[in-house]
Scaffold this motif. Structure first.
Motif, PDB file in Angstrom:
ATOM      1  N   PRO A  83       0.837  -1.207   0.000  1.00 15.00           N
ATOM      2  CA  PRO A  83       0.000   0.000   0.000  1.00 15.00           C
ATOM      3  C   PRO A  83       0.866   1.249   0.000  1.00 15.00           C
ATOM      4  N   SER A 119       0.342   5.629   0.017  1.00 14.32           N
ATOM      5  CA  SER A 119      -0.564   6.789  -0.027  1.00 14.32           C
ATOM      6  C   SER A 119       0.222   8.032  -0.397  1.00 14.32           C
ATOM      7  N   GLY A 120       0.571   8.900   0.580  1.00 17.76           N
ATOM      8  CA  GLY A 120       1.366  10.070   0.219  1.00 17.76           C
ATOM      9  C   GLY A 120       2.832   9.735  -0.027  1.00 17.76           C
ATOM     10  N   ALA A 121       3.249   8.552   0.414  1.00 19.29           N
ATOM     11  CA  ALA A 121       4.658   8.122   0.315  1.00 19.29           C
ATOM     12  C   ALA A 121       5.601   9.090   1.019  1.00 19.29           C
ATOM     13  N   THR A 122       5.125   9.697   2.085  1.00 19.73           N
ATOM     14  CA  THR A 122       5.957  10.659   2.810  1.00 19.73           C
ATOM     15  C   THR A 122       6.592  10.054   4.056  1.00 19.73           C
ATOM     16  N   ASN A 123       6.340   8.776   4.323  1.00 15.83           N
ATOM     17  CA  ASN A 123       6.894   8.217   5.557  1.00 15.83           C
ATOM     18  C   ASN A 123       8.416   8.140   5.489  1.00 15.83           C
ATOM     19  N   GLY A 134       8.429   2.418   4.601  1.00 15.28           N
ATOM     20  CA  GLY A 134       7.253   1.567   4.774  1.00 15.28           C
ATOM     21  C   GLY A 134       6.500   1.299   3.484  1.00 15.28           C
ATOM     22  N   GLY A 178       4.436  17.701  10.129  1.00 19.90           N
ATOM     23  CA  GLY A 178       5.253  18.492   9.202  1.00 19.90           C
ATOM     24  C   GLY A 178       4.879  18.219   7.759  1.00 19.90           C
ATOM     25  N   SER A 179       4.355  17.041   7.517  1.00  7.70           N
ATOM     26  CA  SER A 179       3.979  16.637   6.163  1.00  7.70           C
ATOM     27  C   SER A 179       2.503  16.879   5.879  1.00  7.70           C
ATOM     28  N   THR A 217      -1.500  11.622   3.894  1.00 12.25           N
ATOM     29  CA  THR A 217      -2.922  11.279   3.823  1.00 12.25           C
ATOM     30  C   THR A 217      -3.449  10.774   5.166  1.00 12.25           C
ATOM     31  N   SER A 228       1.744  11.638  14.474  1.00 14.18           N
ATOM     32  CA  SER A 228       1.197  12.683  15.337  1.00 14.18           C
ATOM     33  C   SER A 228       1.652  14.051  14.854  1.00 14.18           C
ATOM     34  N   ILE A 258      -6.459  -0.045   4.777  1.00  8.81           N
ATOM     35  CA  ILE A 258      -7.536   0.792   5.287  1.00  8.81           C
ATOM     36  C   ILE A 258      -8.130   1.534   4.088  1.00  8.81           C
TER      37      ILE A 258
HETATM   38  C1  LIG Z   1       8.366  17.040   5.564  1.00  9.04           C
HETATM   39  C2  LIG Z   1       7.883  15.893   6.386  1.00  9.04           C
HETATM   40  C3  LIG Z   1       7.533  16.107   7.697  1.00  9.04           C
HETATM   41  C4  LIG Z   1       7.012  15.069   8.456  1.00  9.04           C
HETATM   42  N1  LIG Z   1       6.592  15.332   9.729  1.00  9.04           N
HETATM   43  C5  LIG Z   1       5.922  14.379  10.418  1.00  9.04           C
HETATM   44  C6  LIG Z   1       5.335  14.675  11.696  1.00  9.04           C
HETATM   45  O1  LIG Z   1       5.421  15.801  12.170  1.00  9.04           O
HETATM   46  N2  LIG Z   1       4.657  13.684  12.329  1.00  9.04           N
HETATM   47  C7  LIG Z   1       4.522  12.457  11.772  1.00  9.04           C
HETATM   48  O2  LIG Z   1       3.862  11.617  12.375  1.00  9.04           O
HETATM   49  N3  LIG Z   1       5.090  12.134  10.600  1.00  9.04           N
HETATM   50  C8  LIG Z   1       5.771  13.062   9.899  1.00  9.04           C
HETATM   51  N4  LIG Z   1       6.311  12.757   8.671  1.00  9.04           N
HETATM   52  C9  LIG Z   1       6.257  11.387   8.183  1.00  9.04           C
HETATM   53  C10 LIG Z   1       5.033  11.045   7.322  1.00  9.04           C
HETATM   54  O3  LIG Z   1       4.479  12.164   6.767  1.00  9.04           O
HETATM   55  C11 LIG Z   1       3.977  10.320   8.080  1.00  9.04           C
HETATM   56  O4  LIG Z   1       4.499   9.093   8.416  1.00  9.04           O
HETATM   57  C12 LIG Z   1       2.652  10.157   7.335  1.00  9.04           C
HETATM   58  O5  LIG Z   1       1.715   9.745   8.258  1.00  9.04           O
HETATM   59  C13 LIG Z   1       2.668   9.168   6.219  1.00  9.04           C
HETATM   60  O6  LIG Z   1       1.486   9.317   5.464  1.00  9.04           O
HETATM   61  P1  LIG Z   1       1.448   8.977   3.911  1.00  9.04           P
HETATM   62  O7  LIG Z   1       0.102   9.225   3.406  1.00  9.04           O
HETATM   63  O8  LIG Z   1       2.532   9.659   3.219  1.00  9.04           O
HETATM   64  O9  LIG Z   1       1.720   7.409   3.955  1.00  9.04           O
HETATM   65  P2  LIG Z   1       2.751   6.517   3.151  1.00  9.04           P
HETATM   66  O10 LIG Z   1       4.121   7.005   3.349  1.00  9.04           O
HETATM   67  O11 LIG Z   1       2.283   6.334   1.776  1.00  9.04           O
HETATM   68  O12 LIG Z   1       2.570   5.147   3.901  1.00  9.04           O
HETATM   69  C14 LIG Z   1       2.951   4.953   5.229  1.00  9.04           C
HETATM   70  C15 LIG Z   1       2.852   3.469   5.583  1.00  9.04           C
HETATM   71  O13 LIG Z   1       1.504   3.077   5.637  1.00  9.04           O
HETATM   72  C16 LIG Z   1       1.190   2.124   4.634  1.00  9.04           C
HETATM   73  N5  LIG Z   1      -0.080   2.581   4.099  1.00  9.04           N
HETATM   74  C17 LIG Z   1      -0.321   3.712   3.398  1.00  9.04           C
HETATM   75  N6  LIG Z   1      -1.631   3.833   3.150  1.00  9.04           N
HETATM   76  C18 LIG Z   1      -2.231   2.755   3.694  1.00  9.04           C
HETATM   77  C19 LIG Z   1      -3.573   2.312   3.771  1.00  9.04           C
HETATM   78  N7  LIG Z   1      -4.548   3.017   3.231  1.00  9.04           N
HETATM   79  N8  LIG Z   1      -3.829   1.159   4.415  1.00  9.04           N
HETATM   80  C20 LIG Z   1      -2.825   0.442   4.973  1.00  9.04           C
HETATM   81  N9  LIG Z   1      -1.545   0.802   4.923  1.00  9.04           N
HETATM   82  C21 LIG Z   1      -1.247   1.960   4.301  1.00  9.04           C
HETATM   83  C22 LIG Z   1       2.351   2.141   3.686  1.00  9.04           C
HETATM   84  O14 LIG Z   1       2.582   0.870   3.128  1.00  9.04           O
HETATM   85  C23 LIG Z   1       3.488   2.544   4.580  1.00  9.04           C
HETATM   86  O15 LIG Z   1       3.961   1.433   5.277  1.00  9.04           O
HETATM   87  C24 LIG Z   1       6.880  13.774   7.899  1.00  9.04           C
HETATM   88  C25 LIG Z   1       7.265  13.559   6.582  1.00  9.04           C
HETATM   89  C26 LIG Z   1       7.756  14.600   5.814  1.00  9.04           C
HETATM   90  C27 LIG Z   1       8.095  14.370   4.388  1.00  9.04           C
END
Ligand SMILES: Cc1cc2nc3c(=O)[nH]c(=O)nc-3n(C[C@H](O)[C@H](O)[C@H](O)COP(=O)(O)OP(=O)(O)OC[C@H]3O[C@@H](n4cnc5c(N)ncnc54)[C@H](O)[C@@H]3O)c2cc1C
Ligand code: SF4
Ligand code: SF4
Lengths: 454, 384
Positions: free
Chosen positions: A70, A72-76, A80, A135-136, A141, A151, A206
């Protein structure tokens, strides 16, 4: 893999297989993957639009034992969402609808791929706020934030992401939809909501989420208090905890974290600052709370910055993420460990020692409060020596946190980046239990393999 | 060294980051949703090609036609090149433009639509391939002087496609009695430059530069933001043009103030919302002048759409996008018109022949009660 089957589920356009379409999916935001050579080529990308489509994909993948990742935003930060060879990447970008807003129940139900920033805009127009502001915020997402257990800065009042989630729909192997009802509290059976929270896509996907929304606050007041020494800021922080004076936004920063920002204002250089935010619709109440918090800070030598500095900090909170790197060609990273309140200062000292030992550059510490966790920021040059030093330092920082009774990660998750620490934190029995759960839910290990449950 | 190599630093910084802030308001990602169509995806593709990890196949050129050069990615980029480099807009857009150049050089089969535009422009002096004189149809209102400090550059879209705008420019200047010169314009090069045909663009720039210098005016004024941004940035850099360049909104605001022309305006009872042209707003930082003028027309109420100024939603009209993806453009236009409908505006105004042409494109939004007008058309209606 039969691409035609996937096309029949999601439609012709929503299955990608050409090399150029795959390249941007080799990696996520995990900072160690500095070139596509460090990434992994997925088999194909699918972009479903509904729970039913996701269910059918999982069914097909389960039957044919094809790994599913999976994304989503790929920002983790932790890899992951990086693929495994030949996998199906499920990109949730088209699952971004608001399904309903229930004003009376104070809930919103969304598809999981909706961006936090887009959702907040919609809610604000309706007079509500969700309040998850990492921060992201711009590009992460809802689904990704739950899956990583993230958080944001408003955690003291609105909680980390998990506190906002009431119910969800999750698709699990062999292709079933599990529905968790959107109520504020439930003691019925295992708490499946928390099982999926932070499971990083290793148990299921999810697809829909019901979230608790709050009234958009009438007033939002920010204050920034400077301290001559970071240590003083930590003392004030502790006292605020001991007296349970809980501002609605509460960060304790080492000056370095604040430097780029204060520069523009030509202000006095402190050792540390406490950033405070208060929300509500009763000004008298707010004033009383602010006074109690500020008085505590003043007792530790705190001095108040002009309000416009605090306002500006809030406006700029998402920008300039990698400015420093732009200028100096460095890579920045953070360890987001959690330690008990009484070990924060010790953790800070040990972090400083490690940074010095490996000649790395610090960009400062941020203590998040309620719930308490640390973000230890540092930079390294992206050459062989820099990377080697970084990897050693990272290991030592997390190990020191664990020695202090802490946890590897507060919000960033485990992914591949932190997988070596899991057993150190939970011991063999803890990790074995997690693996048993995984095996029971996903016997063919198709859900996001190659991460920490292997 | 090819032009794209100059941007190694930006490309690698982004490729090392991949935070995706840039995606969320990109008009292309908004309708496509796959990474290769997003700015962050594009940066990774560029790096892969430059590093030899991906052959520059035809499909890549196709992907790089999916960019309107709107600069929204640059405005939201978390690396915020803008704080490092003062002209923030140019950085990412220049990366895409330079990569288009690289692709067209490596693959002569690529960019068929663009090649047609470039061929037309080189042959006829306008991207539409029109052969008649651009001033022919407005000759009844056109009244250039032999002696004037101002040189008006009309641009191809107003003269060949939205003639009412060219006509309004001439008419307004006549009414307020400002002498101006014109020249035997050739395309400013904006569509040629922005599609990556930089050598050809420079030839066009040379042609205009000579005429501009020969005109001997103090100011060059144009109502087209595409022309304006190219003159003010690329002409200076590429062919050393040295003249004060103004957008019509800047020029007229000064005139209206200096000569108190406000009193010559009739009432115009409308709720107007202003659509910032990407090449005027994000590219050049001109947000206030058009608003100031519209706001001061008696009876006008100016309302902002949710996405405005730095975050203004691109209508899809720029960067050669309309020529290659008309169906996608309709979708983008629809979204912008919806923005205006949401705030109950009666007029959606802009100050750009290209945006106006595009927003009216194919009558995409028939059921809309919005009138779509260029600020020059409005001024021509209200100035007595
Ligand atoms: C500039 C910057 C600042 C950041 N600051 C913070 C911060 O302050 N706090 C914080 O918590 N994080 C922060 N992060 C990290 C990141 O943004 C978080 O981890 C965010 O929650 C990931 O969301 P995403 O949509 O990008 O998920 P993704 O990176 O796409 O996925 C995250 C994980 O969840 C899985 N996944 C994605 N979608 C689903 C789904 N629908 N169902 C099941 N599994 C799924 C993926 O396989 C992956 O393992 C930051 C990142 C950046 C780039
Ligand atoms: S310039 Fe506009 S269309 Fe092009 S990638 Fe950036 S945001 Fe997207
Ligand atoms: S926001 Fe900037 S650094 Fe981040 S992925 Fe987009 S272009 Fe790259």
């Amino acid at each position: 893999m039969e691409i035609e089957v996937l096309r029949s589920i999601v439609g012709e356009e929503d299955v990608l297989t050409s090399e150029v379409d795959l390249i941007p999916y080799y990696r996520d935001h995990h900072r160690d993957l500095t070139s596509i050579k460090h990434g992994i080529r997925p088999g194909c990308i699918v972009l479903p639009e509904s729970t039913i489509e996701v269910r059918d994909i999982i069914r097909y993948a389960h039957e044919n034992r094809i790994p599913v990742v999976p994304r989503s935003g790929a920002t983790n930060f932790v890899g992951g969402a990086i693929p495994v060879k030949g996998c199906i990447v499920i990109d949730t970008s088209k699952m971004d609808k608001v399904l309903s807003i229930n004003r009376d129940a104070m809930t919103v139900t969304v598809q999981s791929g909706i961006l936090l920033s887009k959702l907040e805009k919609i809610l604000e127009n309706e007079g509500f706020i969700l309040g998850h502001d990492p921060g992201s915020f711009v590009s992460a997402t809802v689904g990704g934030s739950i899956s990583i257990d993230g958080s944001g800065i408003w955690r003291p009042i609105y909680g980390p992401m998990r506190d906002m989630v009431l119910g969800m729909k999750v698709v699990v192997p062999p292709g079933e939809v599990v529905t968790i009802r959107g109520v504020q509290k439930s003691a019925s059976g295992f708490n499946l909501k928390y099982l999926f929270t932070g499971s990083e896509g290793q148990l299921g996907i999810i697809t829909e989420v019901t979230l608790l929304i709050k009234p958009f606050p009438k007033y939002r007041i920010f204050k920034i208090v400077g301290f001559r020494l970071f240590k003083d800021a930590l003392e004030a922080t502790k006292e605020l905890h001991y007296r349970f004076l809980k501002p609605d936004l509460f960060l304790t920063l080492e000056y370095k974290r604040f430097e780029a920002f204060v520069k523009g204002f030509g202000l006095k250089k402190p050792g540390g600052v406490i950033v405070l935010g208060f929300v509500g619709d009763d000004m008298d109440l707010l004033k009383a709370r602010i006074k109690a918090v500020l008085d505590t800070c003043y007792r530790h030598g705190g001095f108040l910055y002009p309000d416009e500095v605090a306002e500006k900090w809030y406006q700029m909170r998402h920008s300039g993420y990698v400015i420093k790197e732009n200028i100096e060609g460095m890579l920045a990273t953070t360890e987001d460990v959690a330690v008990p309140l009484d070990r924060v200062e010790e953790m800070w000292k040990r972090f400083n020692r490690i940074i010095r030992k490996y000649s790395l550059e610090k960009f400062g510490i941020c203590v998040y409060n309620y719930p308490l966790s640390l973000s230890l920021g540092y930079m390294f040059p992206p050459d062989d020596e820099g990377i080697e030093n970084y990897l050693k330092a990272k290991r030592e920082i997390v190990m020191e946190a664990l020695k202090l009774g802490g946890s590897t990660t507060a919000s960033h998750g485990i992914g591949v980046r932190n997988k070596d620490f899991l057993e150190k934190e939970y011991g063999k029995s803890g990790v074995e239990l997690m693996k048993k759960i995984k095996k029971a839910v996903d016997p063919h290990n198709i859900m996001n393999p190659g991460k920490w449950l292997e | 060294m090819s032009r794209i190599e100059k941007y190694r630093f930006q490309i690698e910084t982004c490729d090392n980051c991949r935070c995706g802030f840039c995606r969320v308001d990109c008009p292309v990602w908004d309708i496509k949703r796959t990474e290769s169509f997003s700015p962050r995806g594009k940066m990774q593709i560029i790096r892969a090609v430059l590093d030899g990890d991906l052959p520059p196949e035809e499909k890549i050129a196709e992907i790089f036609t999916y960019c309107t050069t709107c600069g929204q990615c640059e405005a939201t980029c978390a690396s915020n090149y803008g704080l490092v480099h003062p002209r923030s807009y140019k950085e990412l857009v220049d990366v895409y433009v330079s990569f288009r150049e690289f692709l067209k050089d490596t693959n002569p089969e690529s960019f068929k639509h663009y090649r047609r535009i470039v061929e037309n422009t080189m042959k006829t002096g306008n991207p539409y391939g029109e052969s008649h004189n651009r001033f022919e149809r407005i000759s009844d209102v056109l009244n250039p002087s032999k002696d004037a400090d101002v040189l008006i550059f009309f641009g191809c879209t107003s003269t060949y496609r939205v003639e009412t705008i060219a006509r309004s420019v001439a008419s307004v200047f006549k009414k307020i009695d400002i002498p101006y010169k014109i020249m035997d314009e050739t395309c400013c090069s904006s569509p040629v430059f922005r599609t990556g045909f930089i050598d050809e663009a420079i030839q066009l720039m040379e042609r205009n530069r000579e005429m501009i210098e020969n005109a001997g005016c103090e100011e060059l004024v144009t109502t087209c933001p595409g022309c304006y941004s190219v003159f003010d940035e690329y002409y200076r850099e590429e062919v050393g043009l040295d003249i004060e360049v103004k957008h019509m909104s800047q020029f007229l605001l000064e005139k209206f103030e200096d000569e108190n022309l406000w009193s010559r305006m009739d009432g115009f009872k409308h709720v107007i919302t202003f659509h910032d042209p990407c090449h005027l707003g994000r590219a050049m930082g001109v947000y206030d002048e058009p608003r100031e003028i519209l706001m001061r027309i008696p009876g006008v109420k100016l309302e902002e759409m949710a996405r405005t100024r730095e975050n203004s939603r691109c209508c899809g009209g720029g960067g050669g996008f309309r020529a290659s993806h008309p169906e996608d453009v309709k979708e983008m236009v629809r979204k912008r018109l919806e923005d205006a409908e949401k705030i109950n505006a009666t007029i959606l105004a802009s100050w750009c022949p290209n945006c106006i042409l595009n927003l009216r494109f194919g009558e995409t939004y028939k059921p809309s009660r919005l009138e779509i007008l260029d600020a020059m058309e409005i001024l021509d209606r209200v100035i007595k």
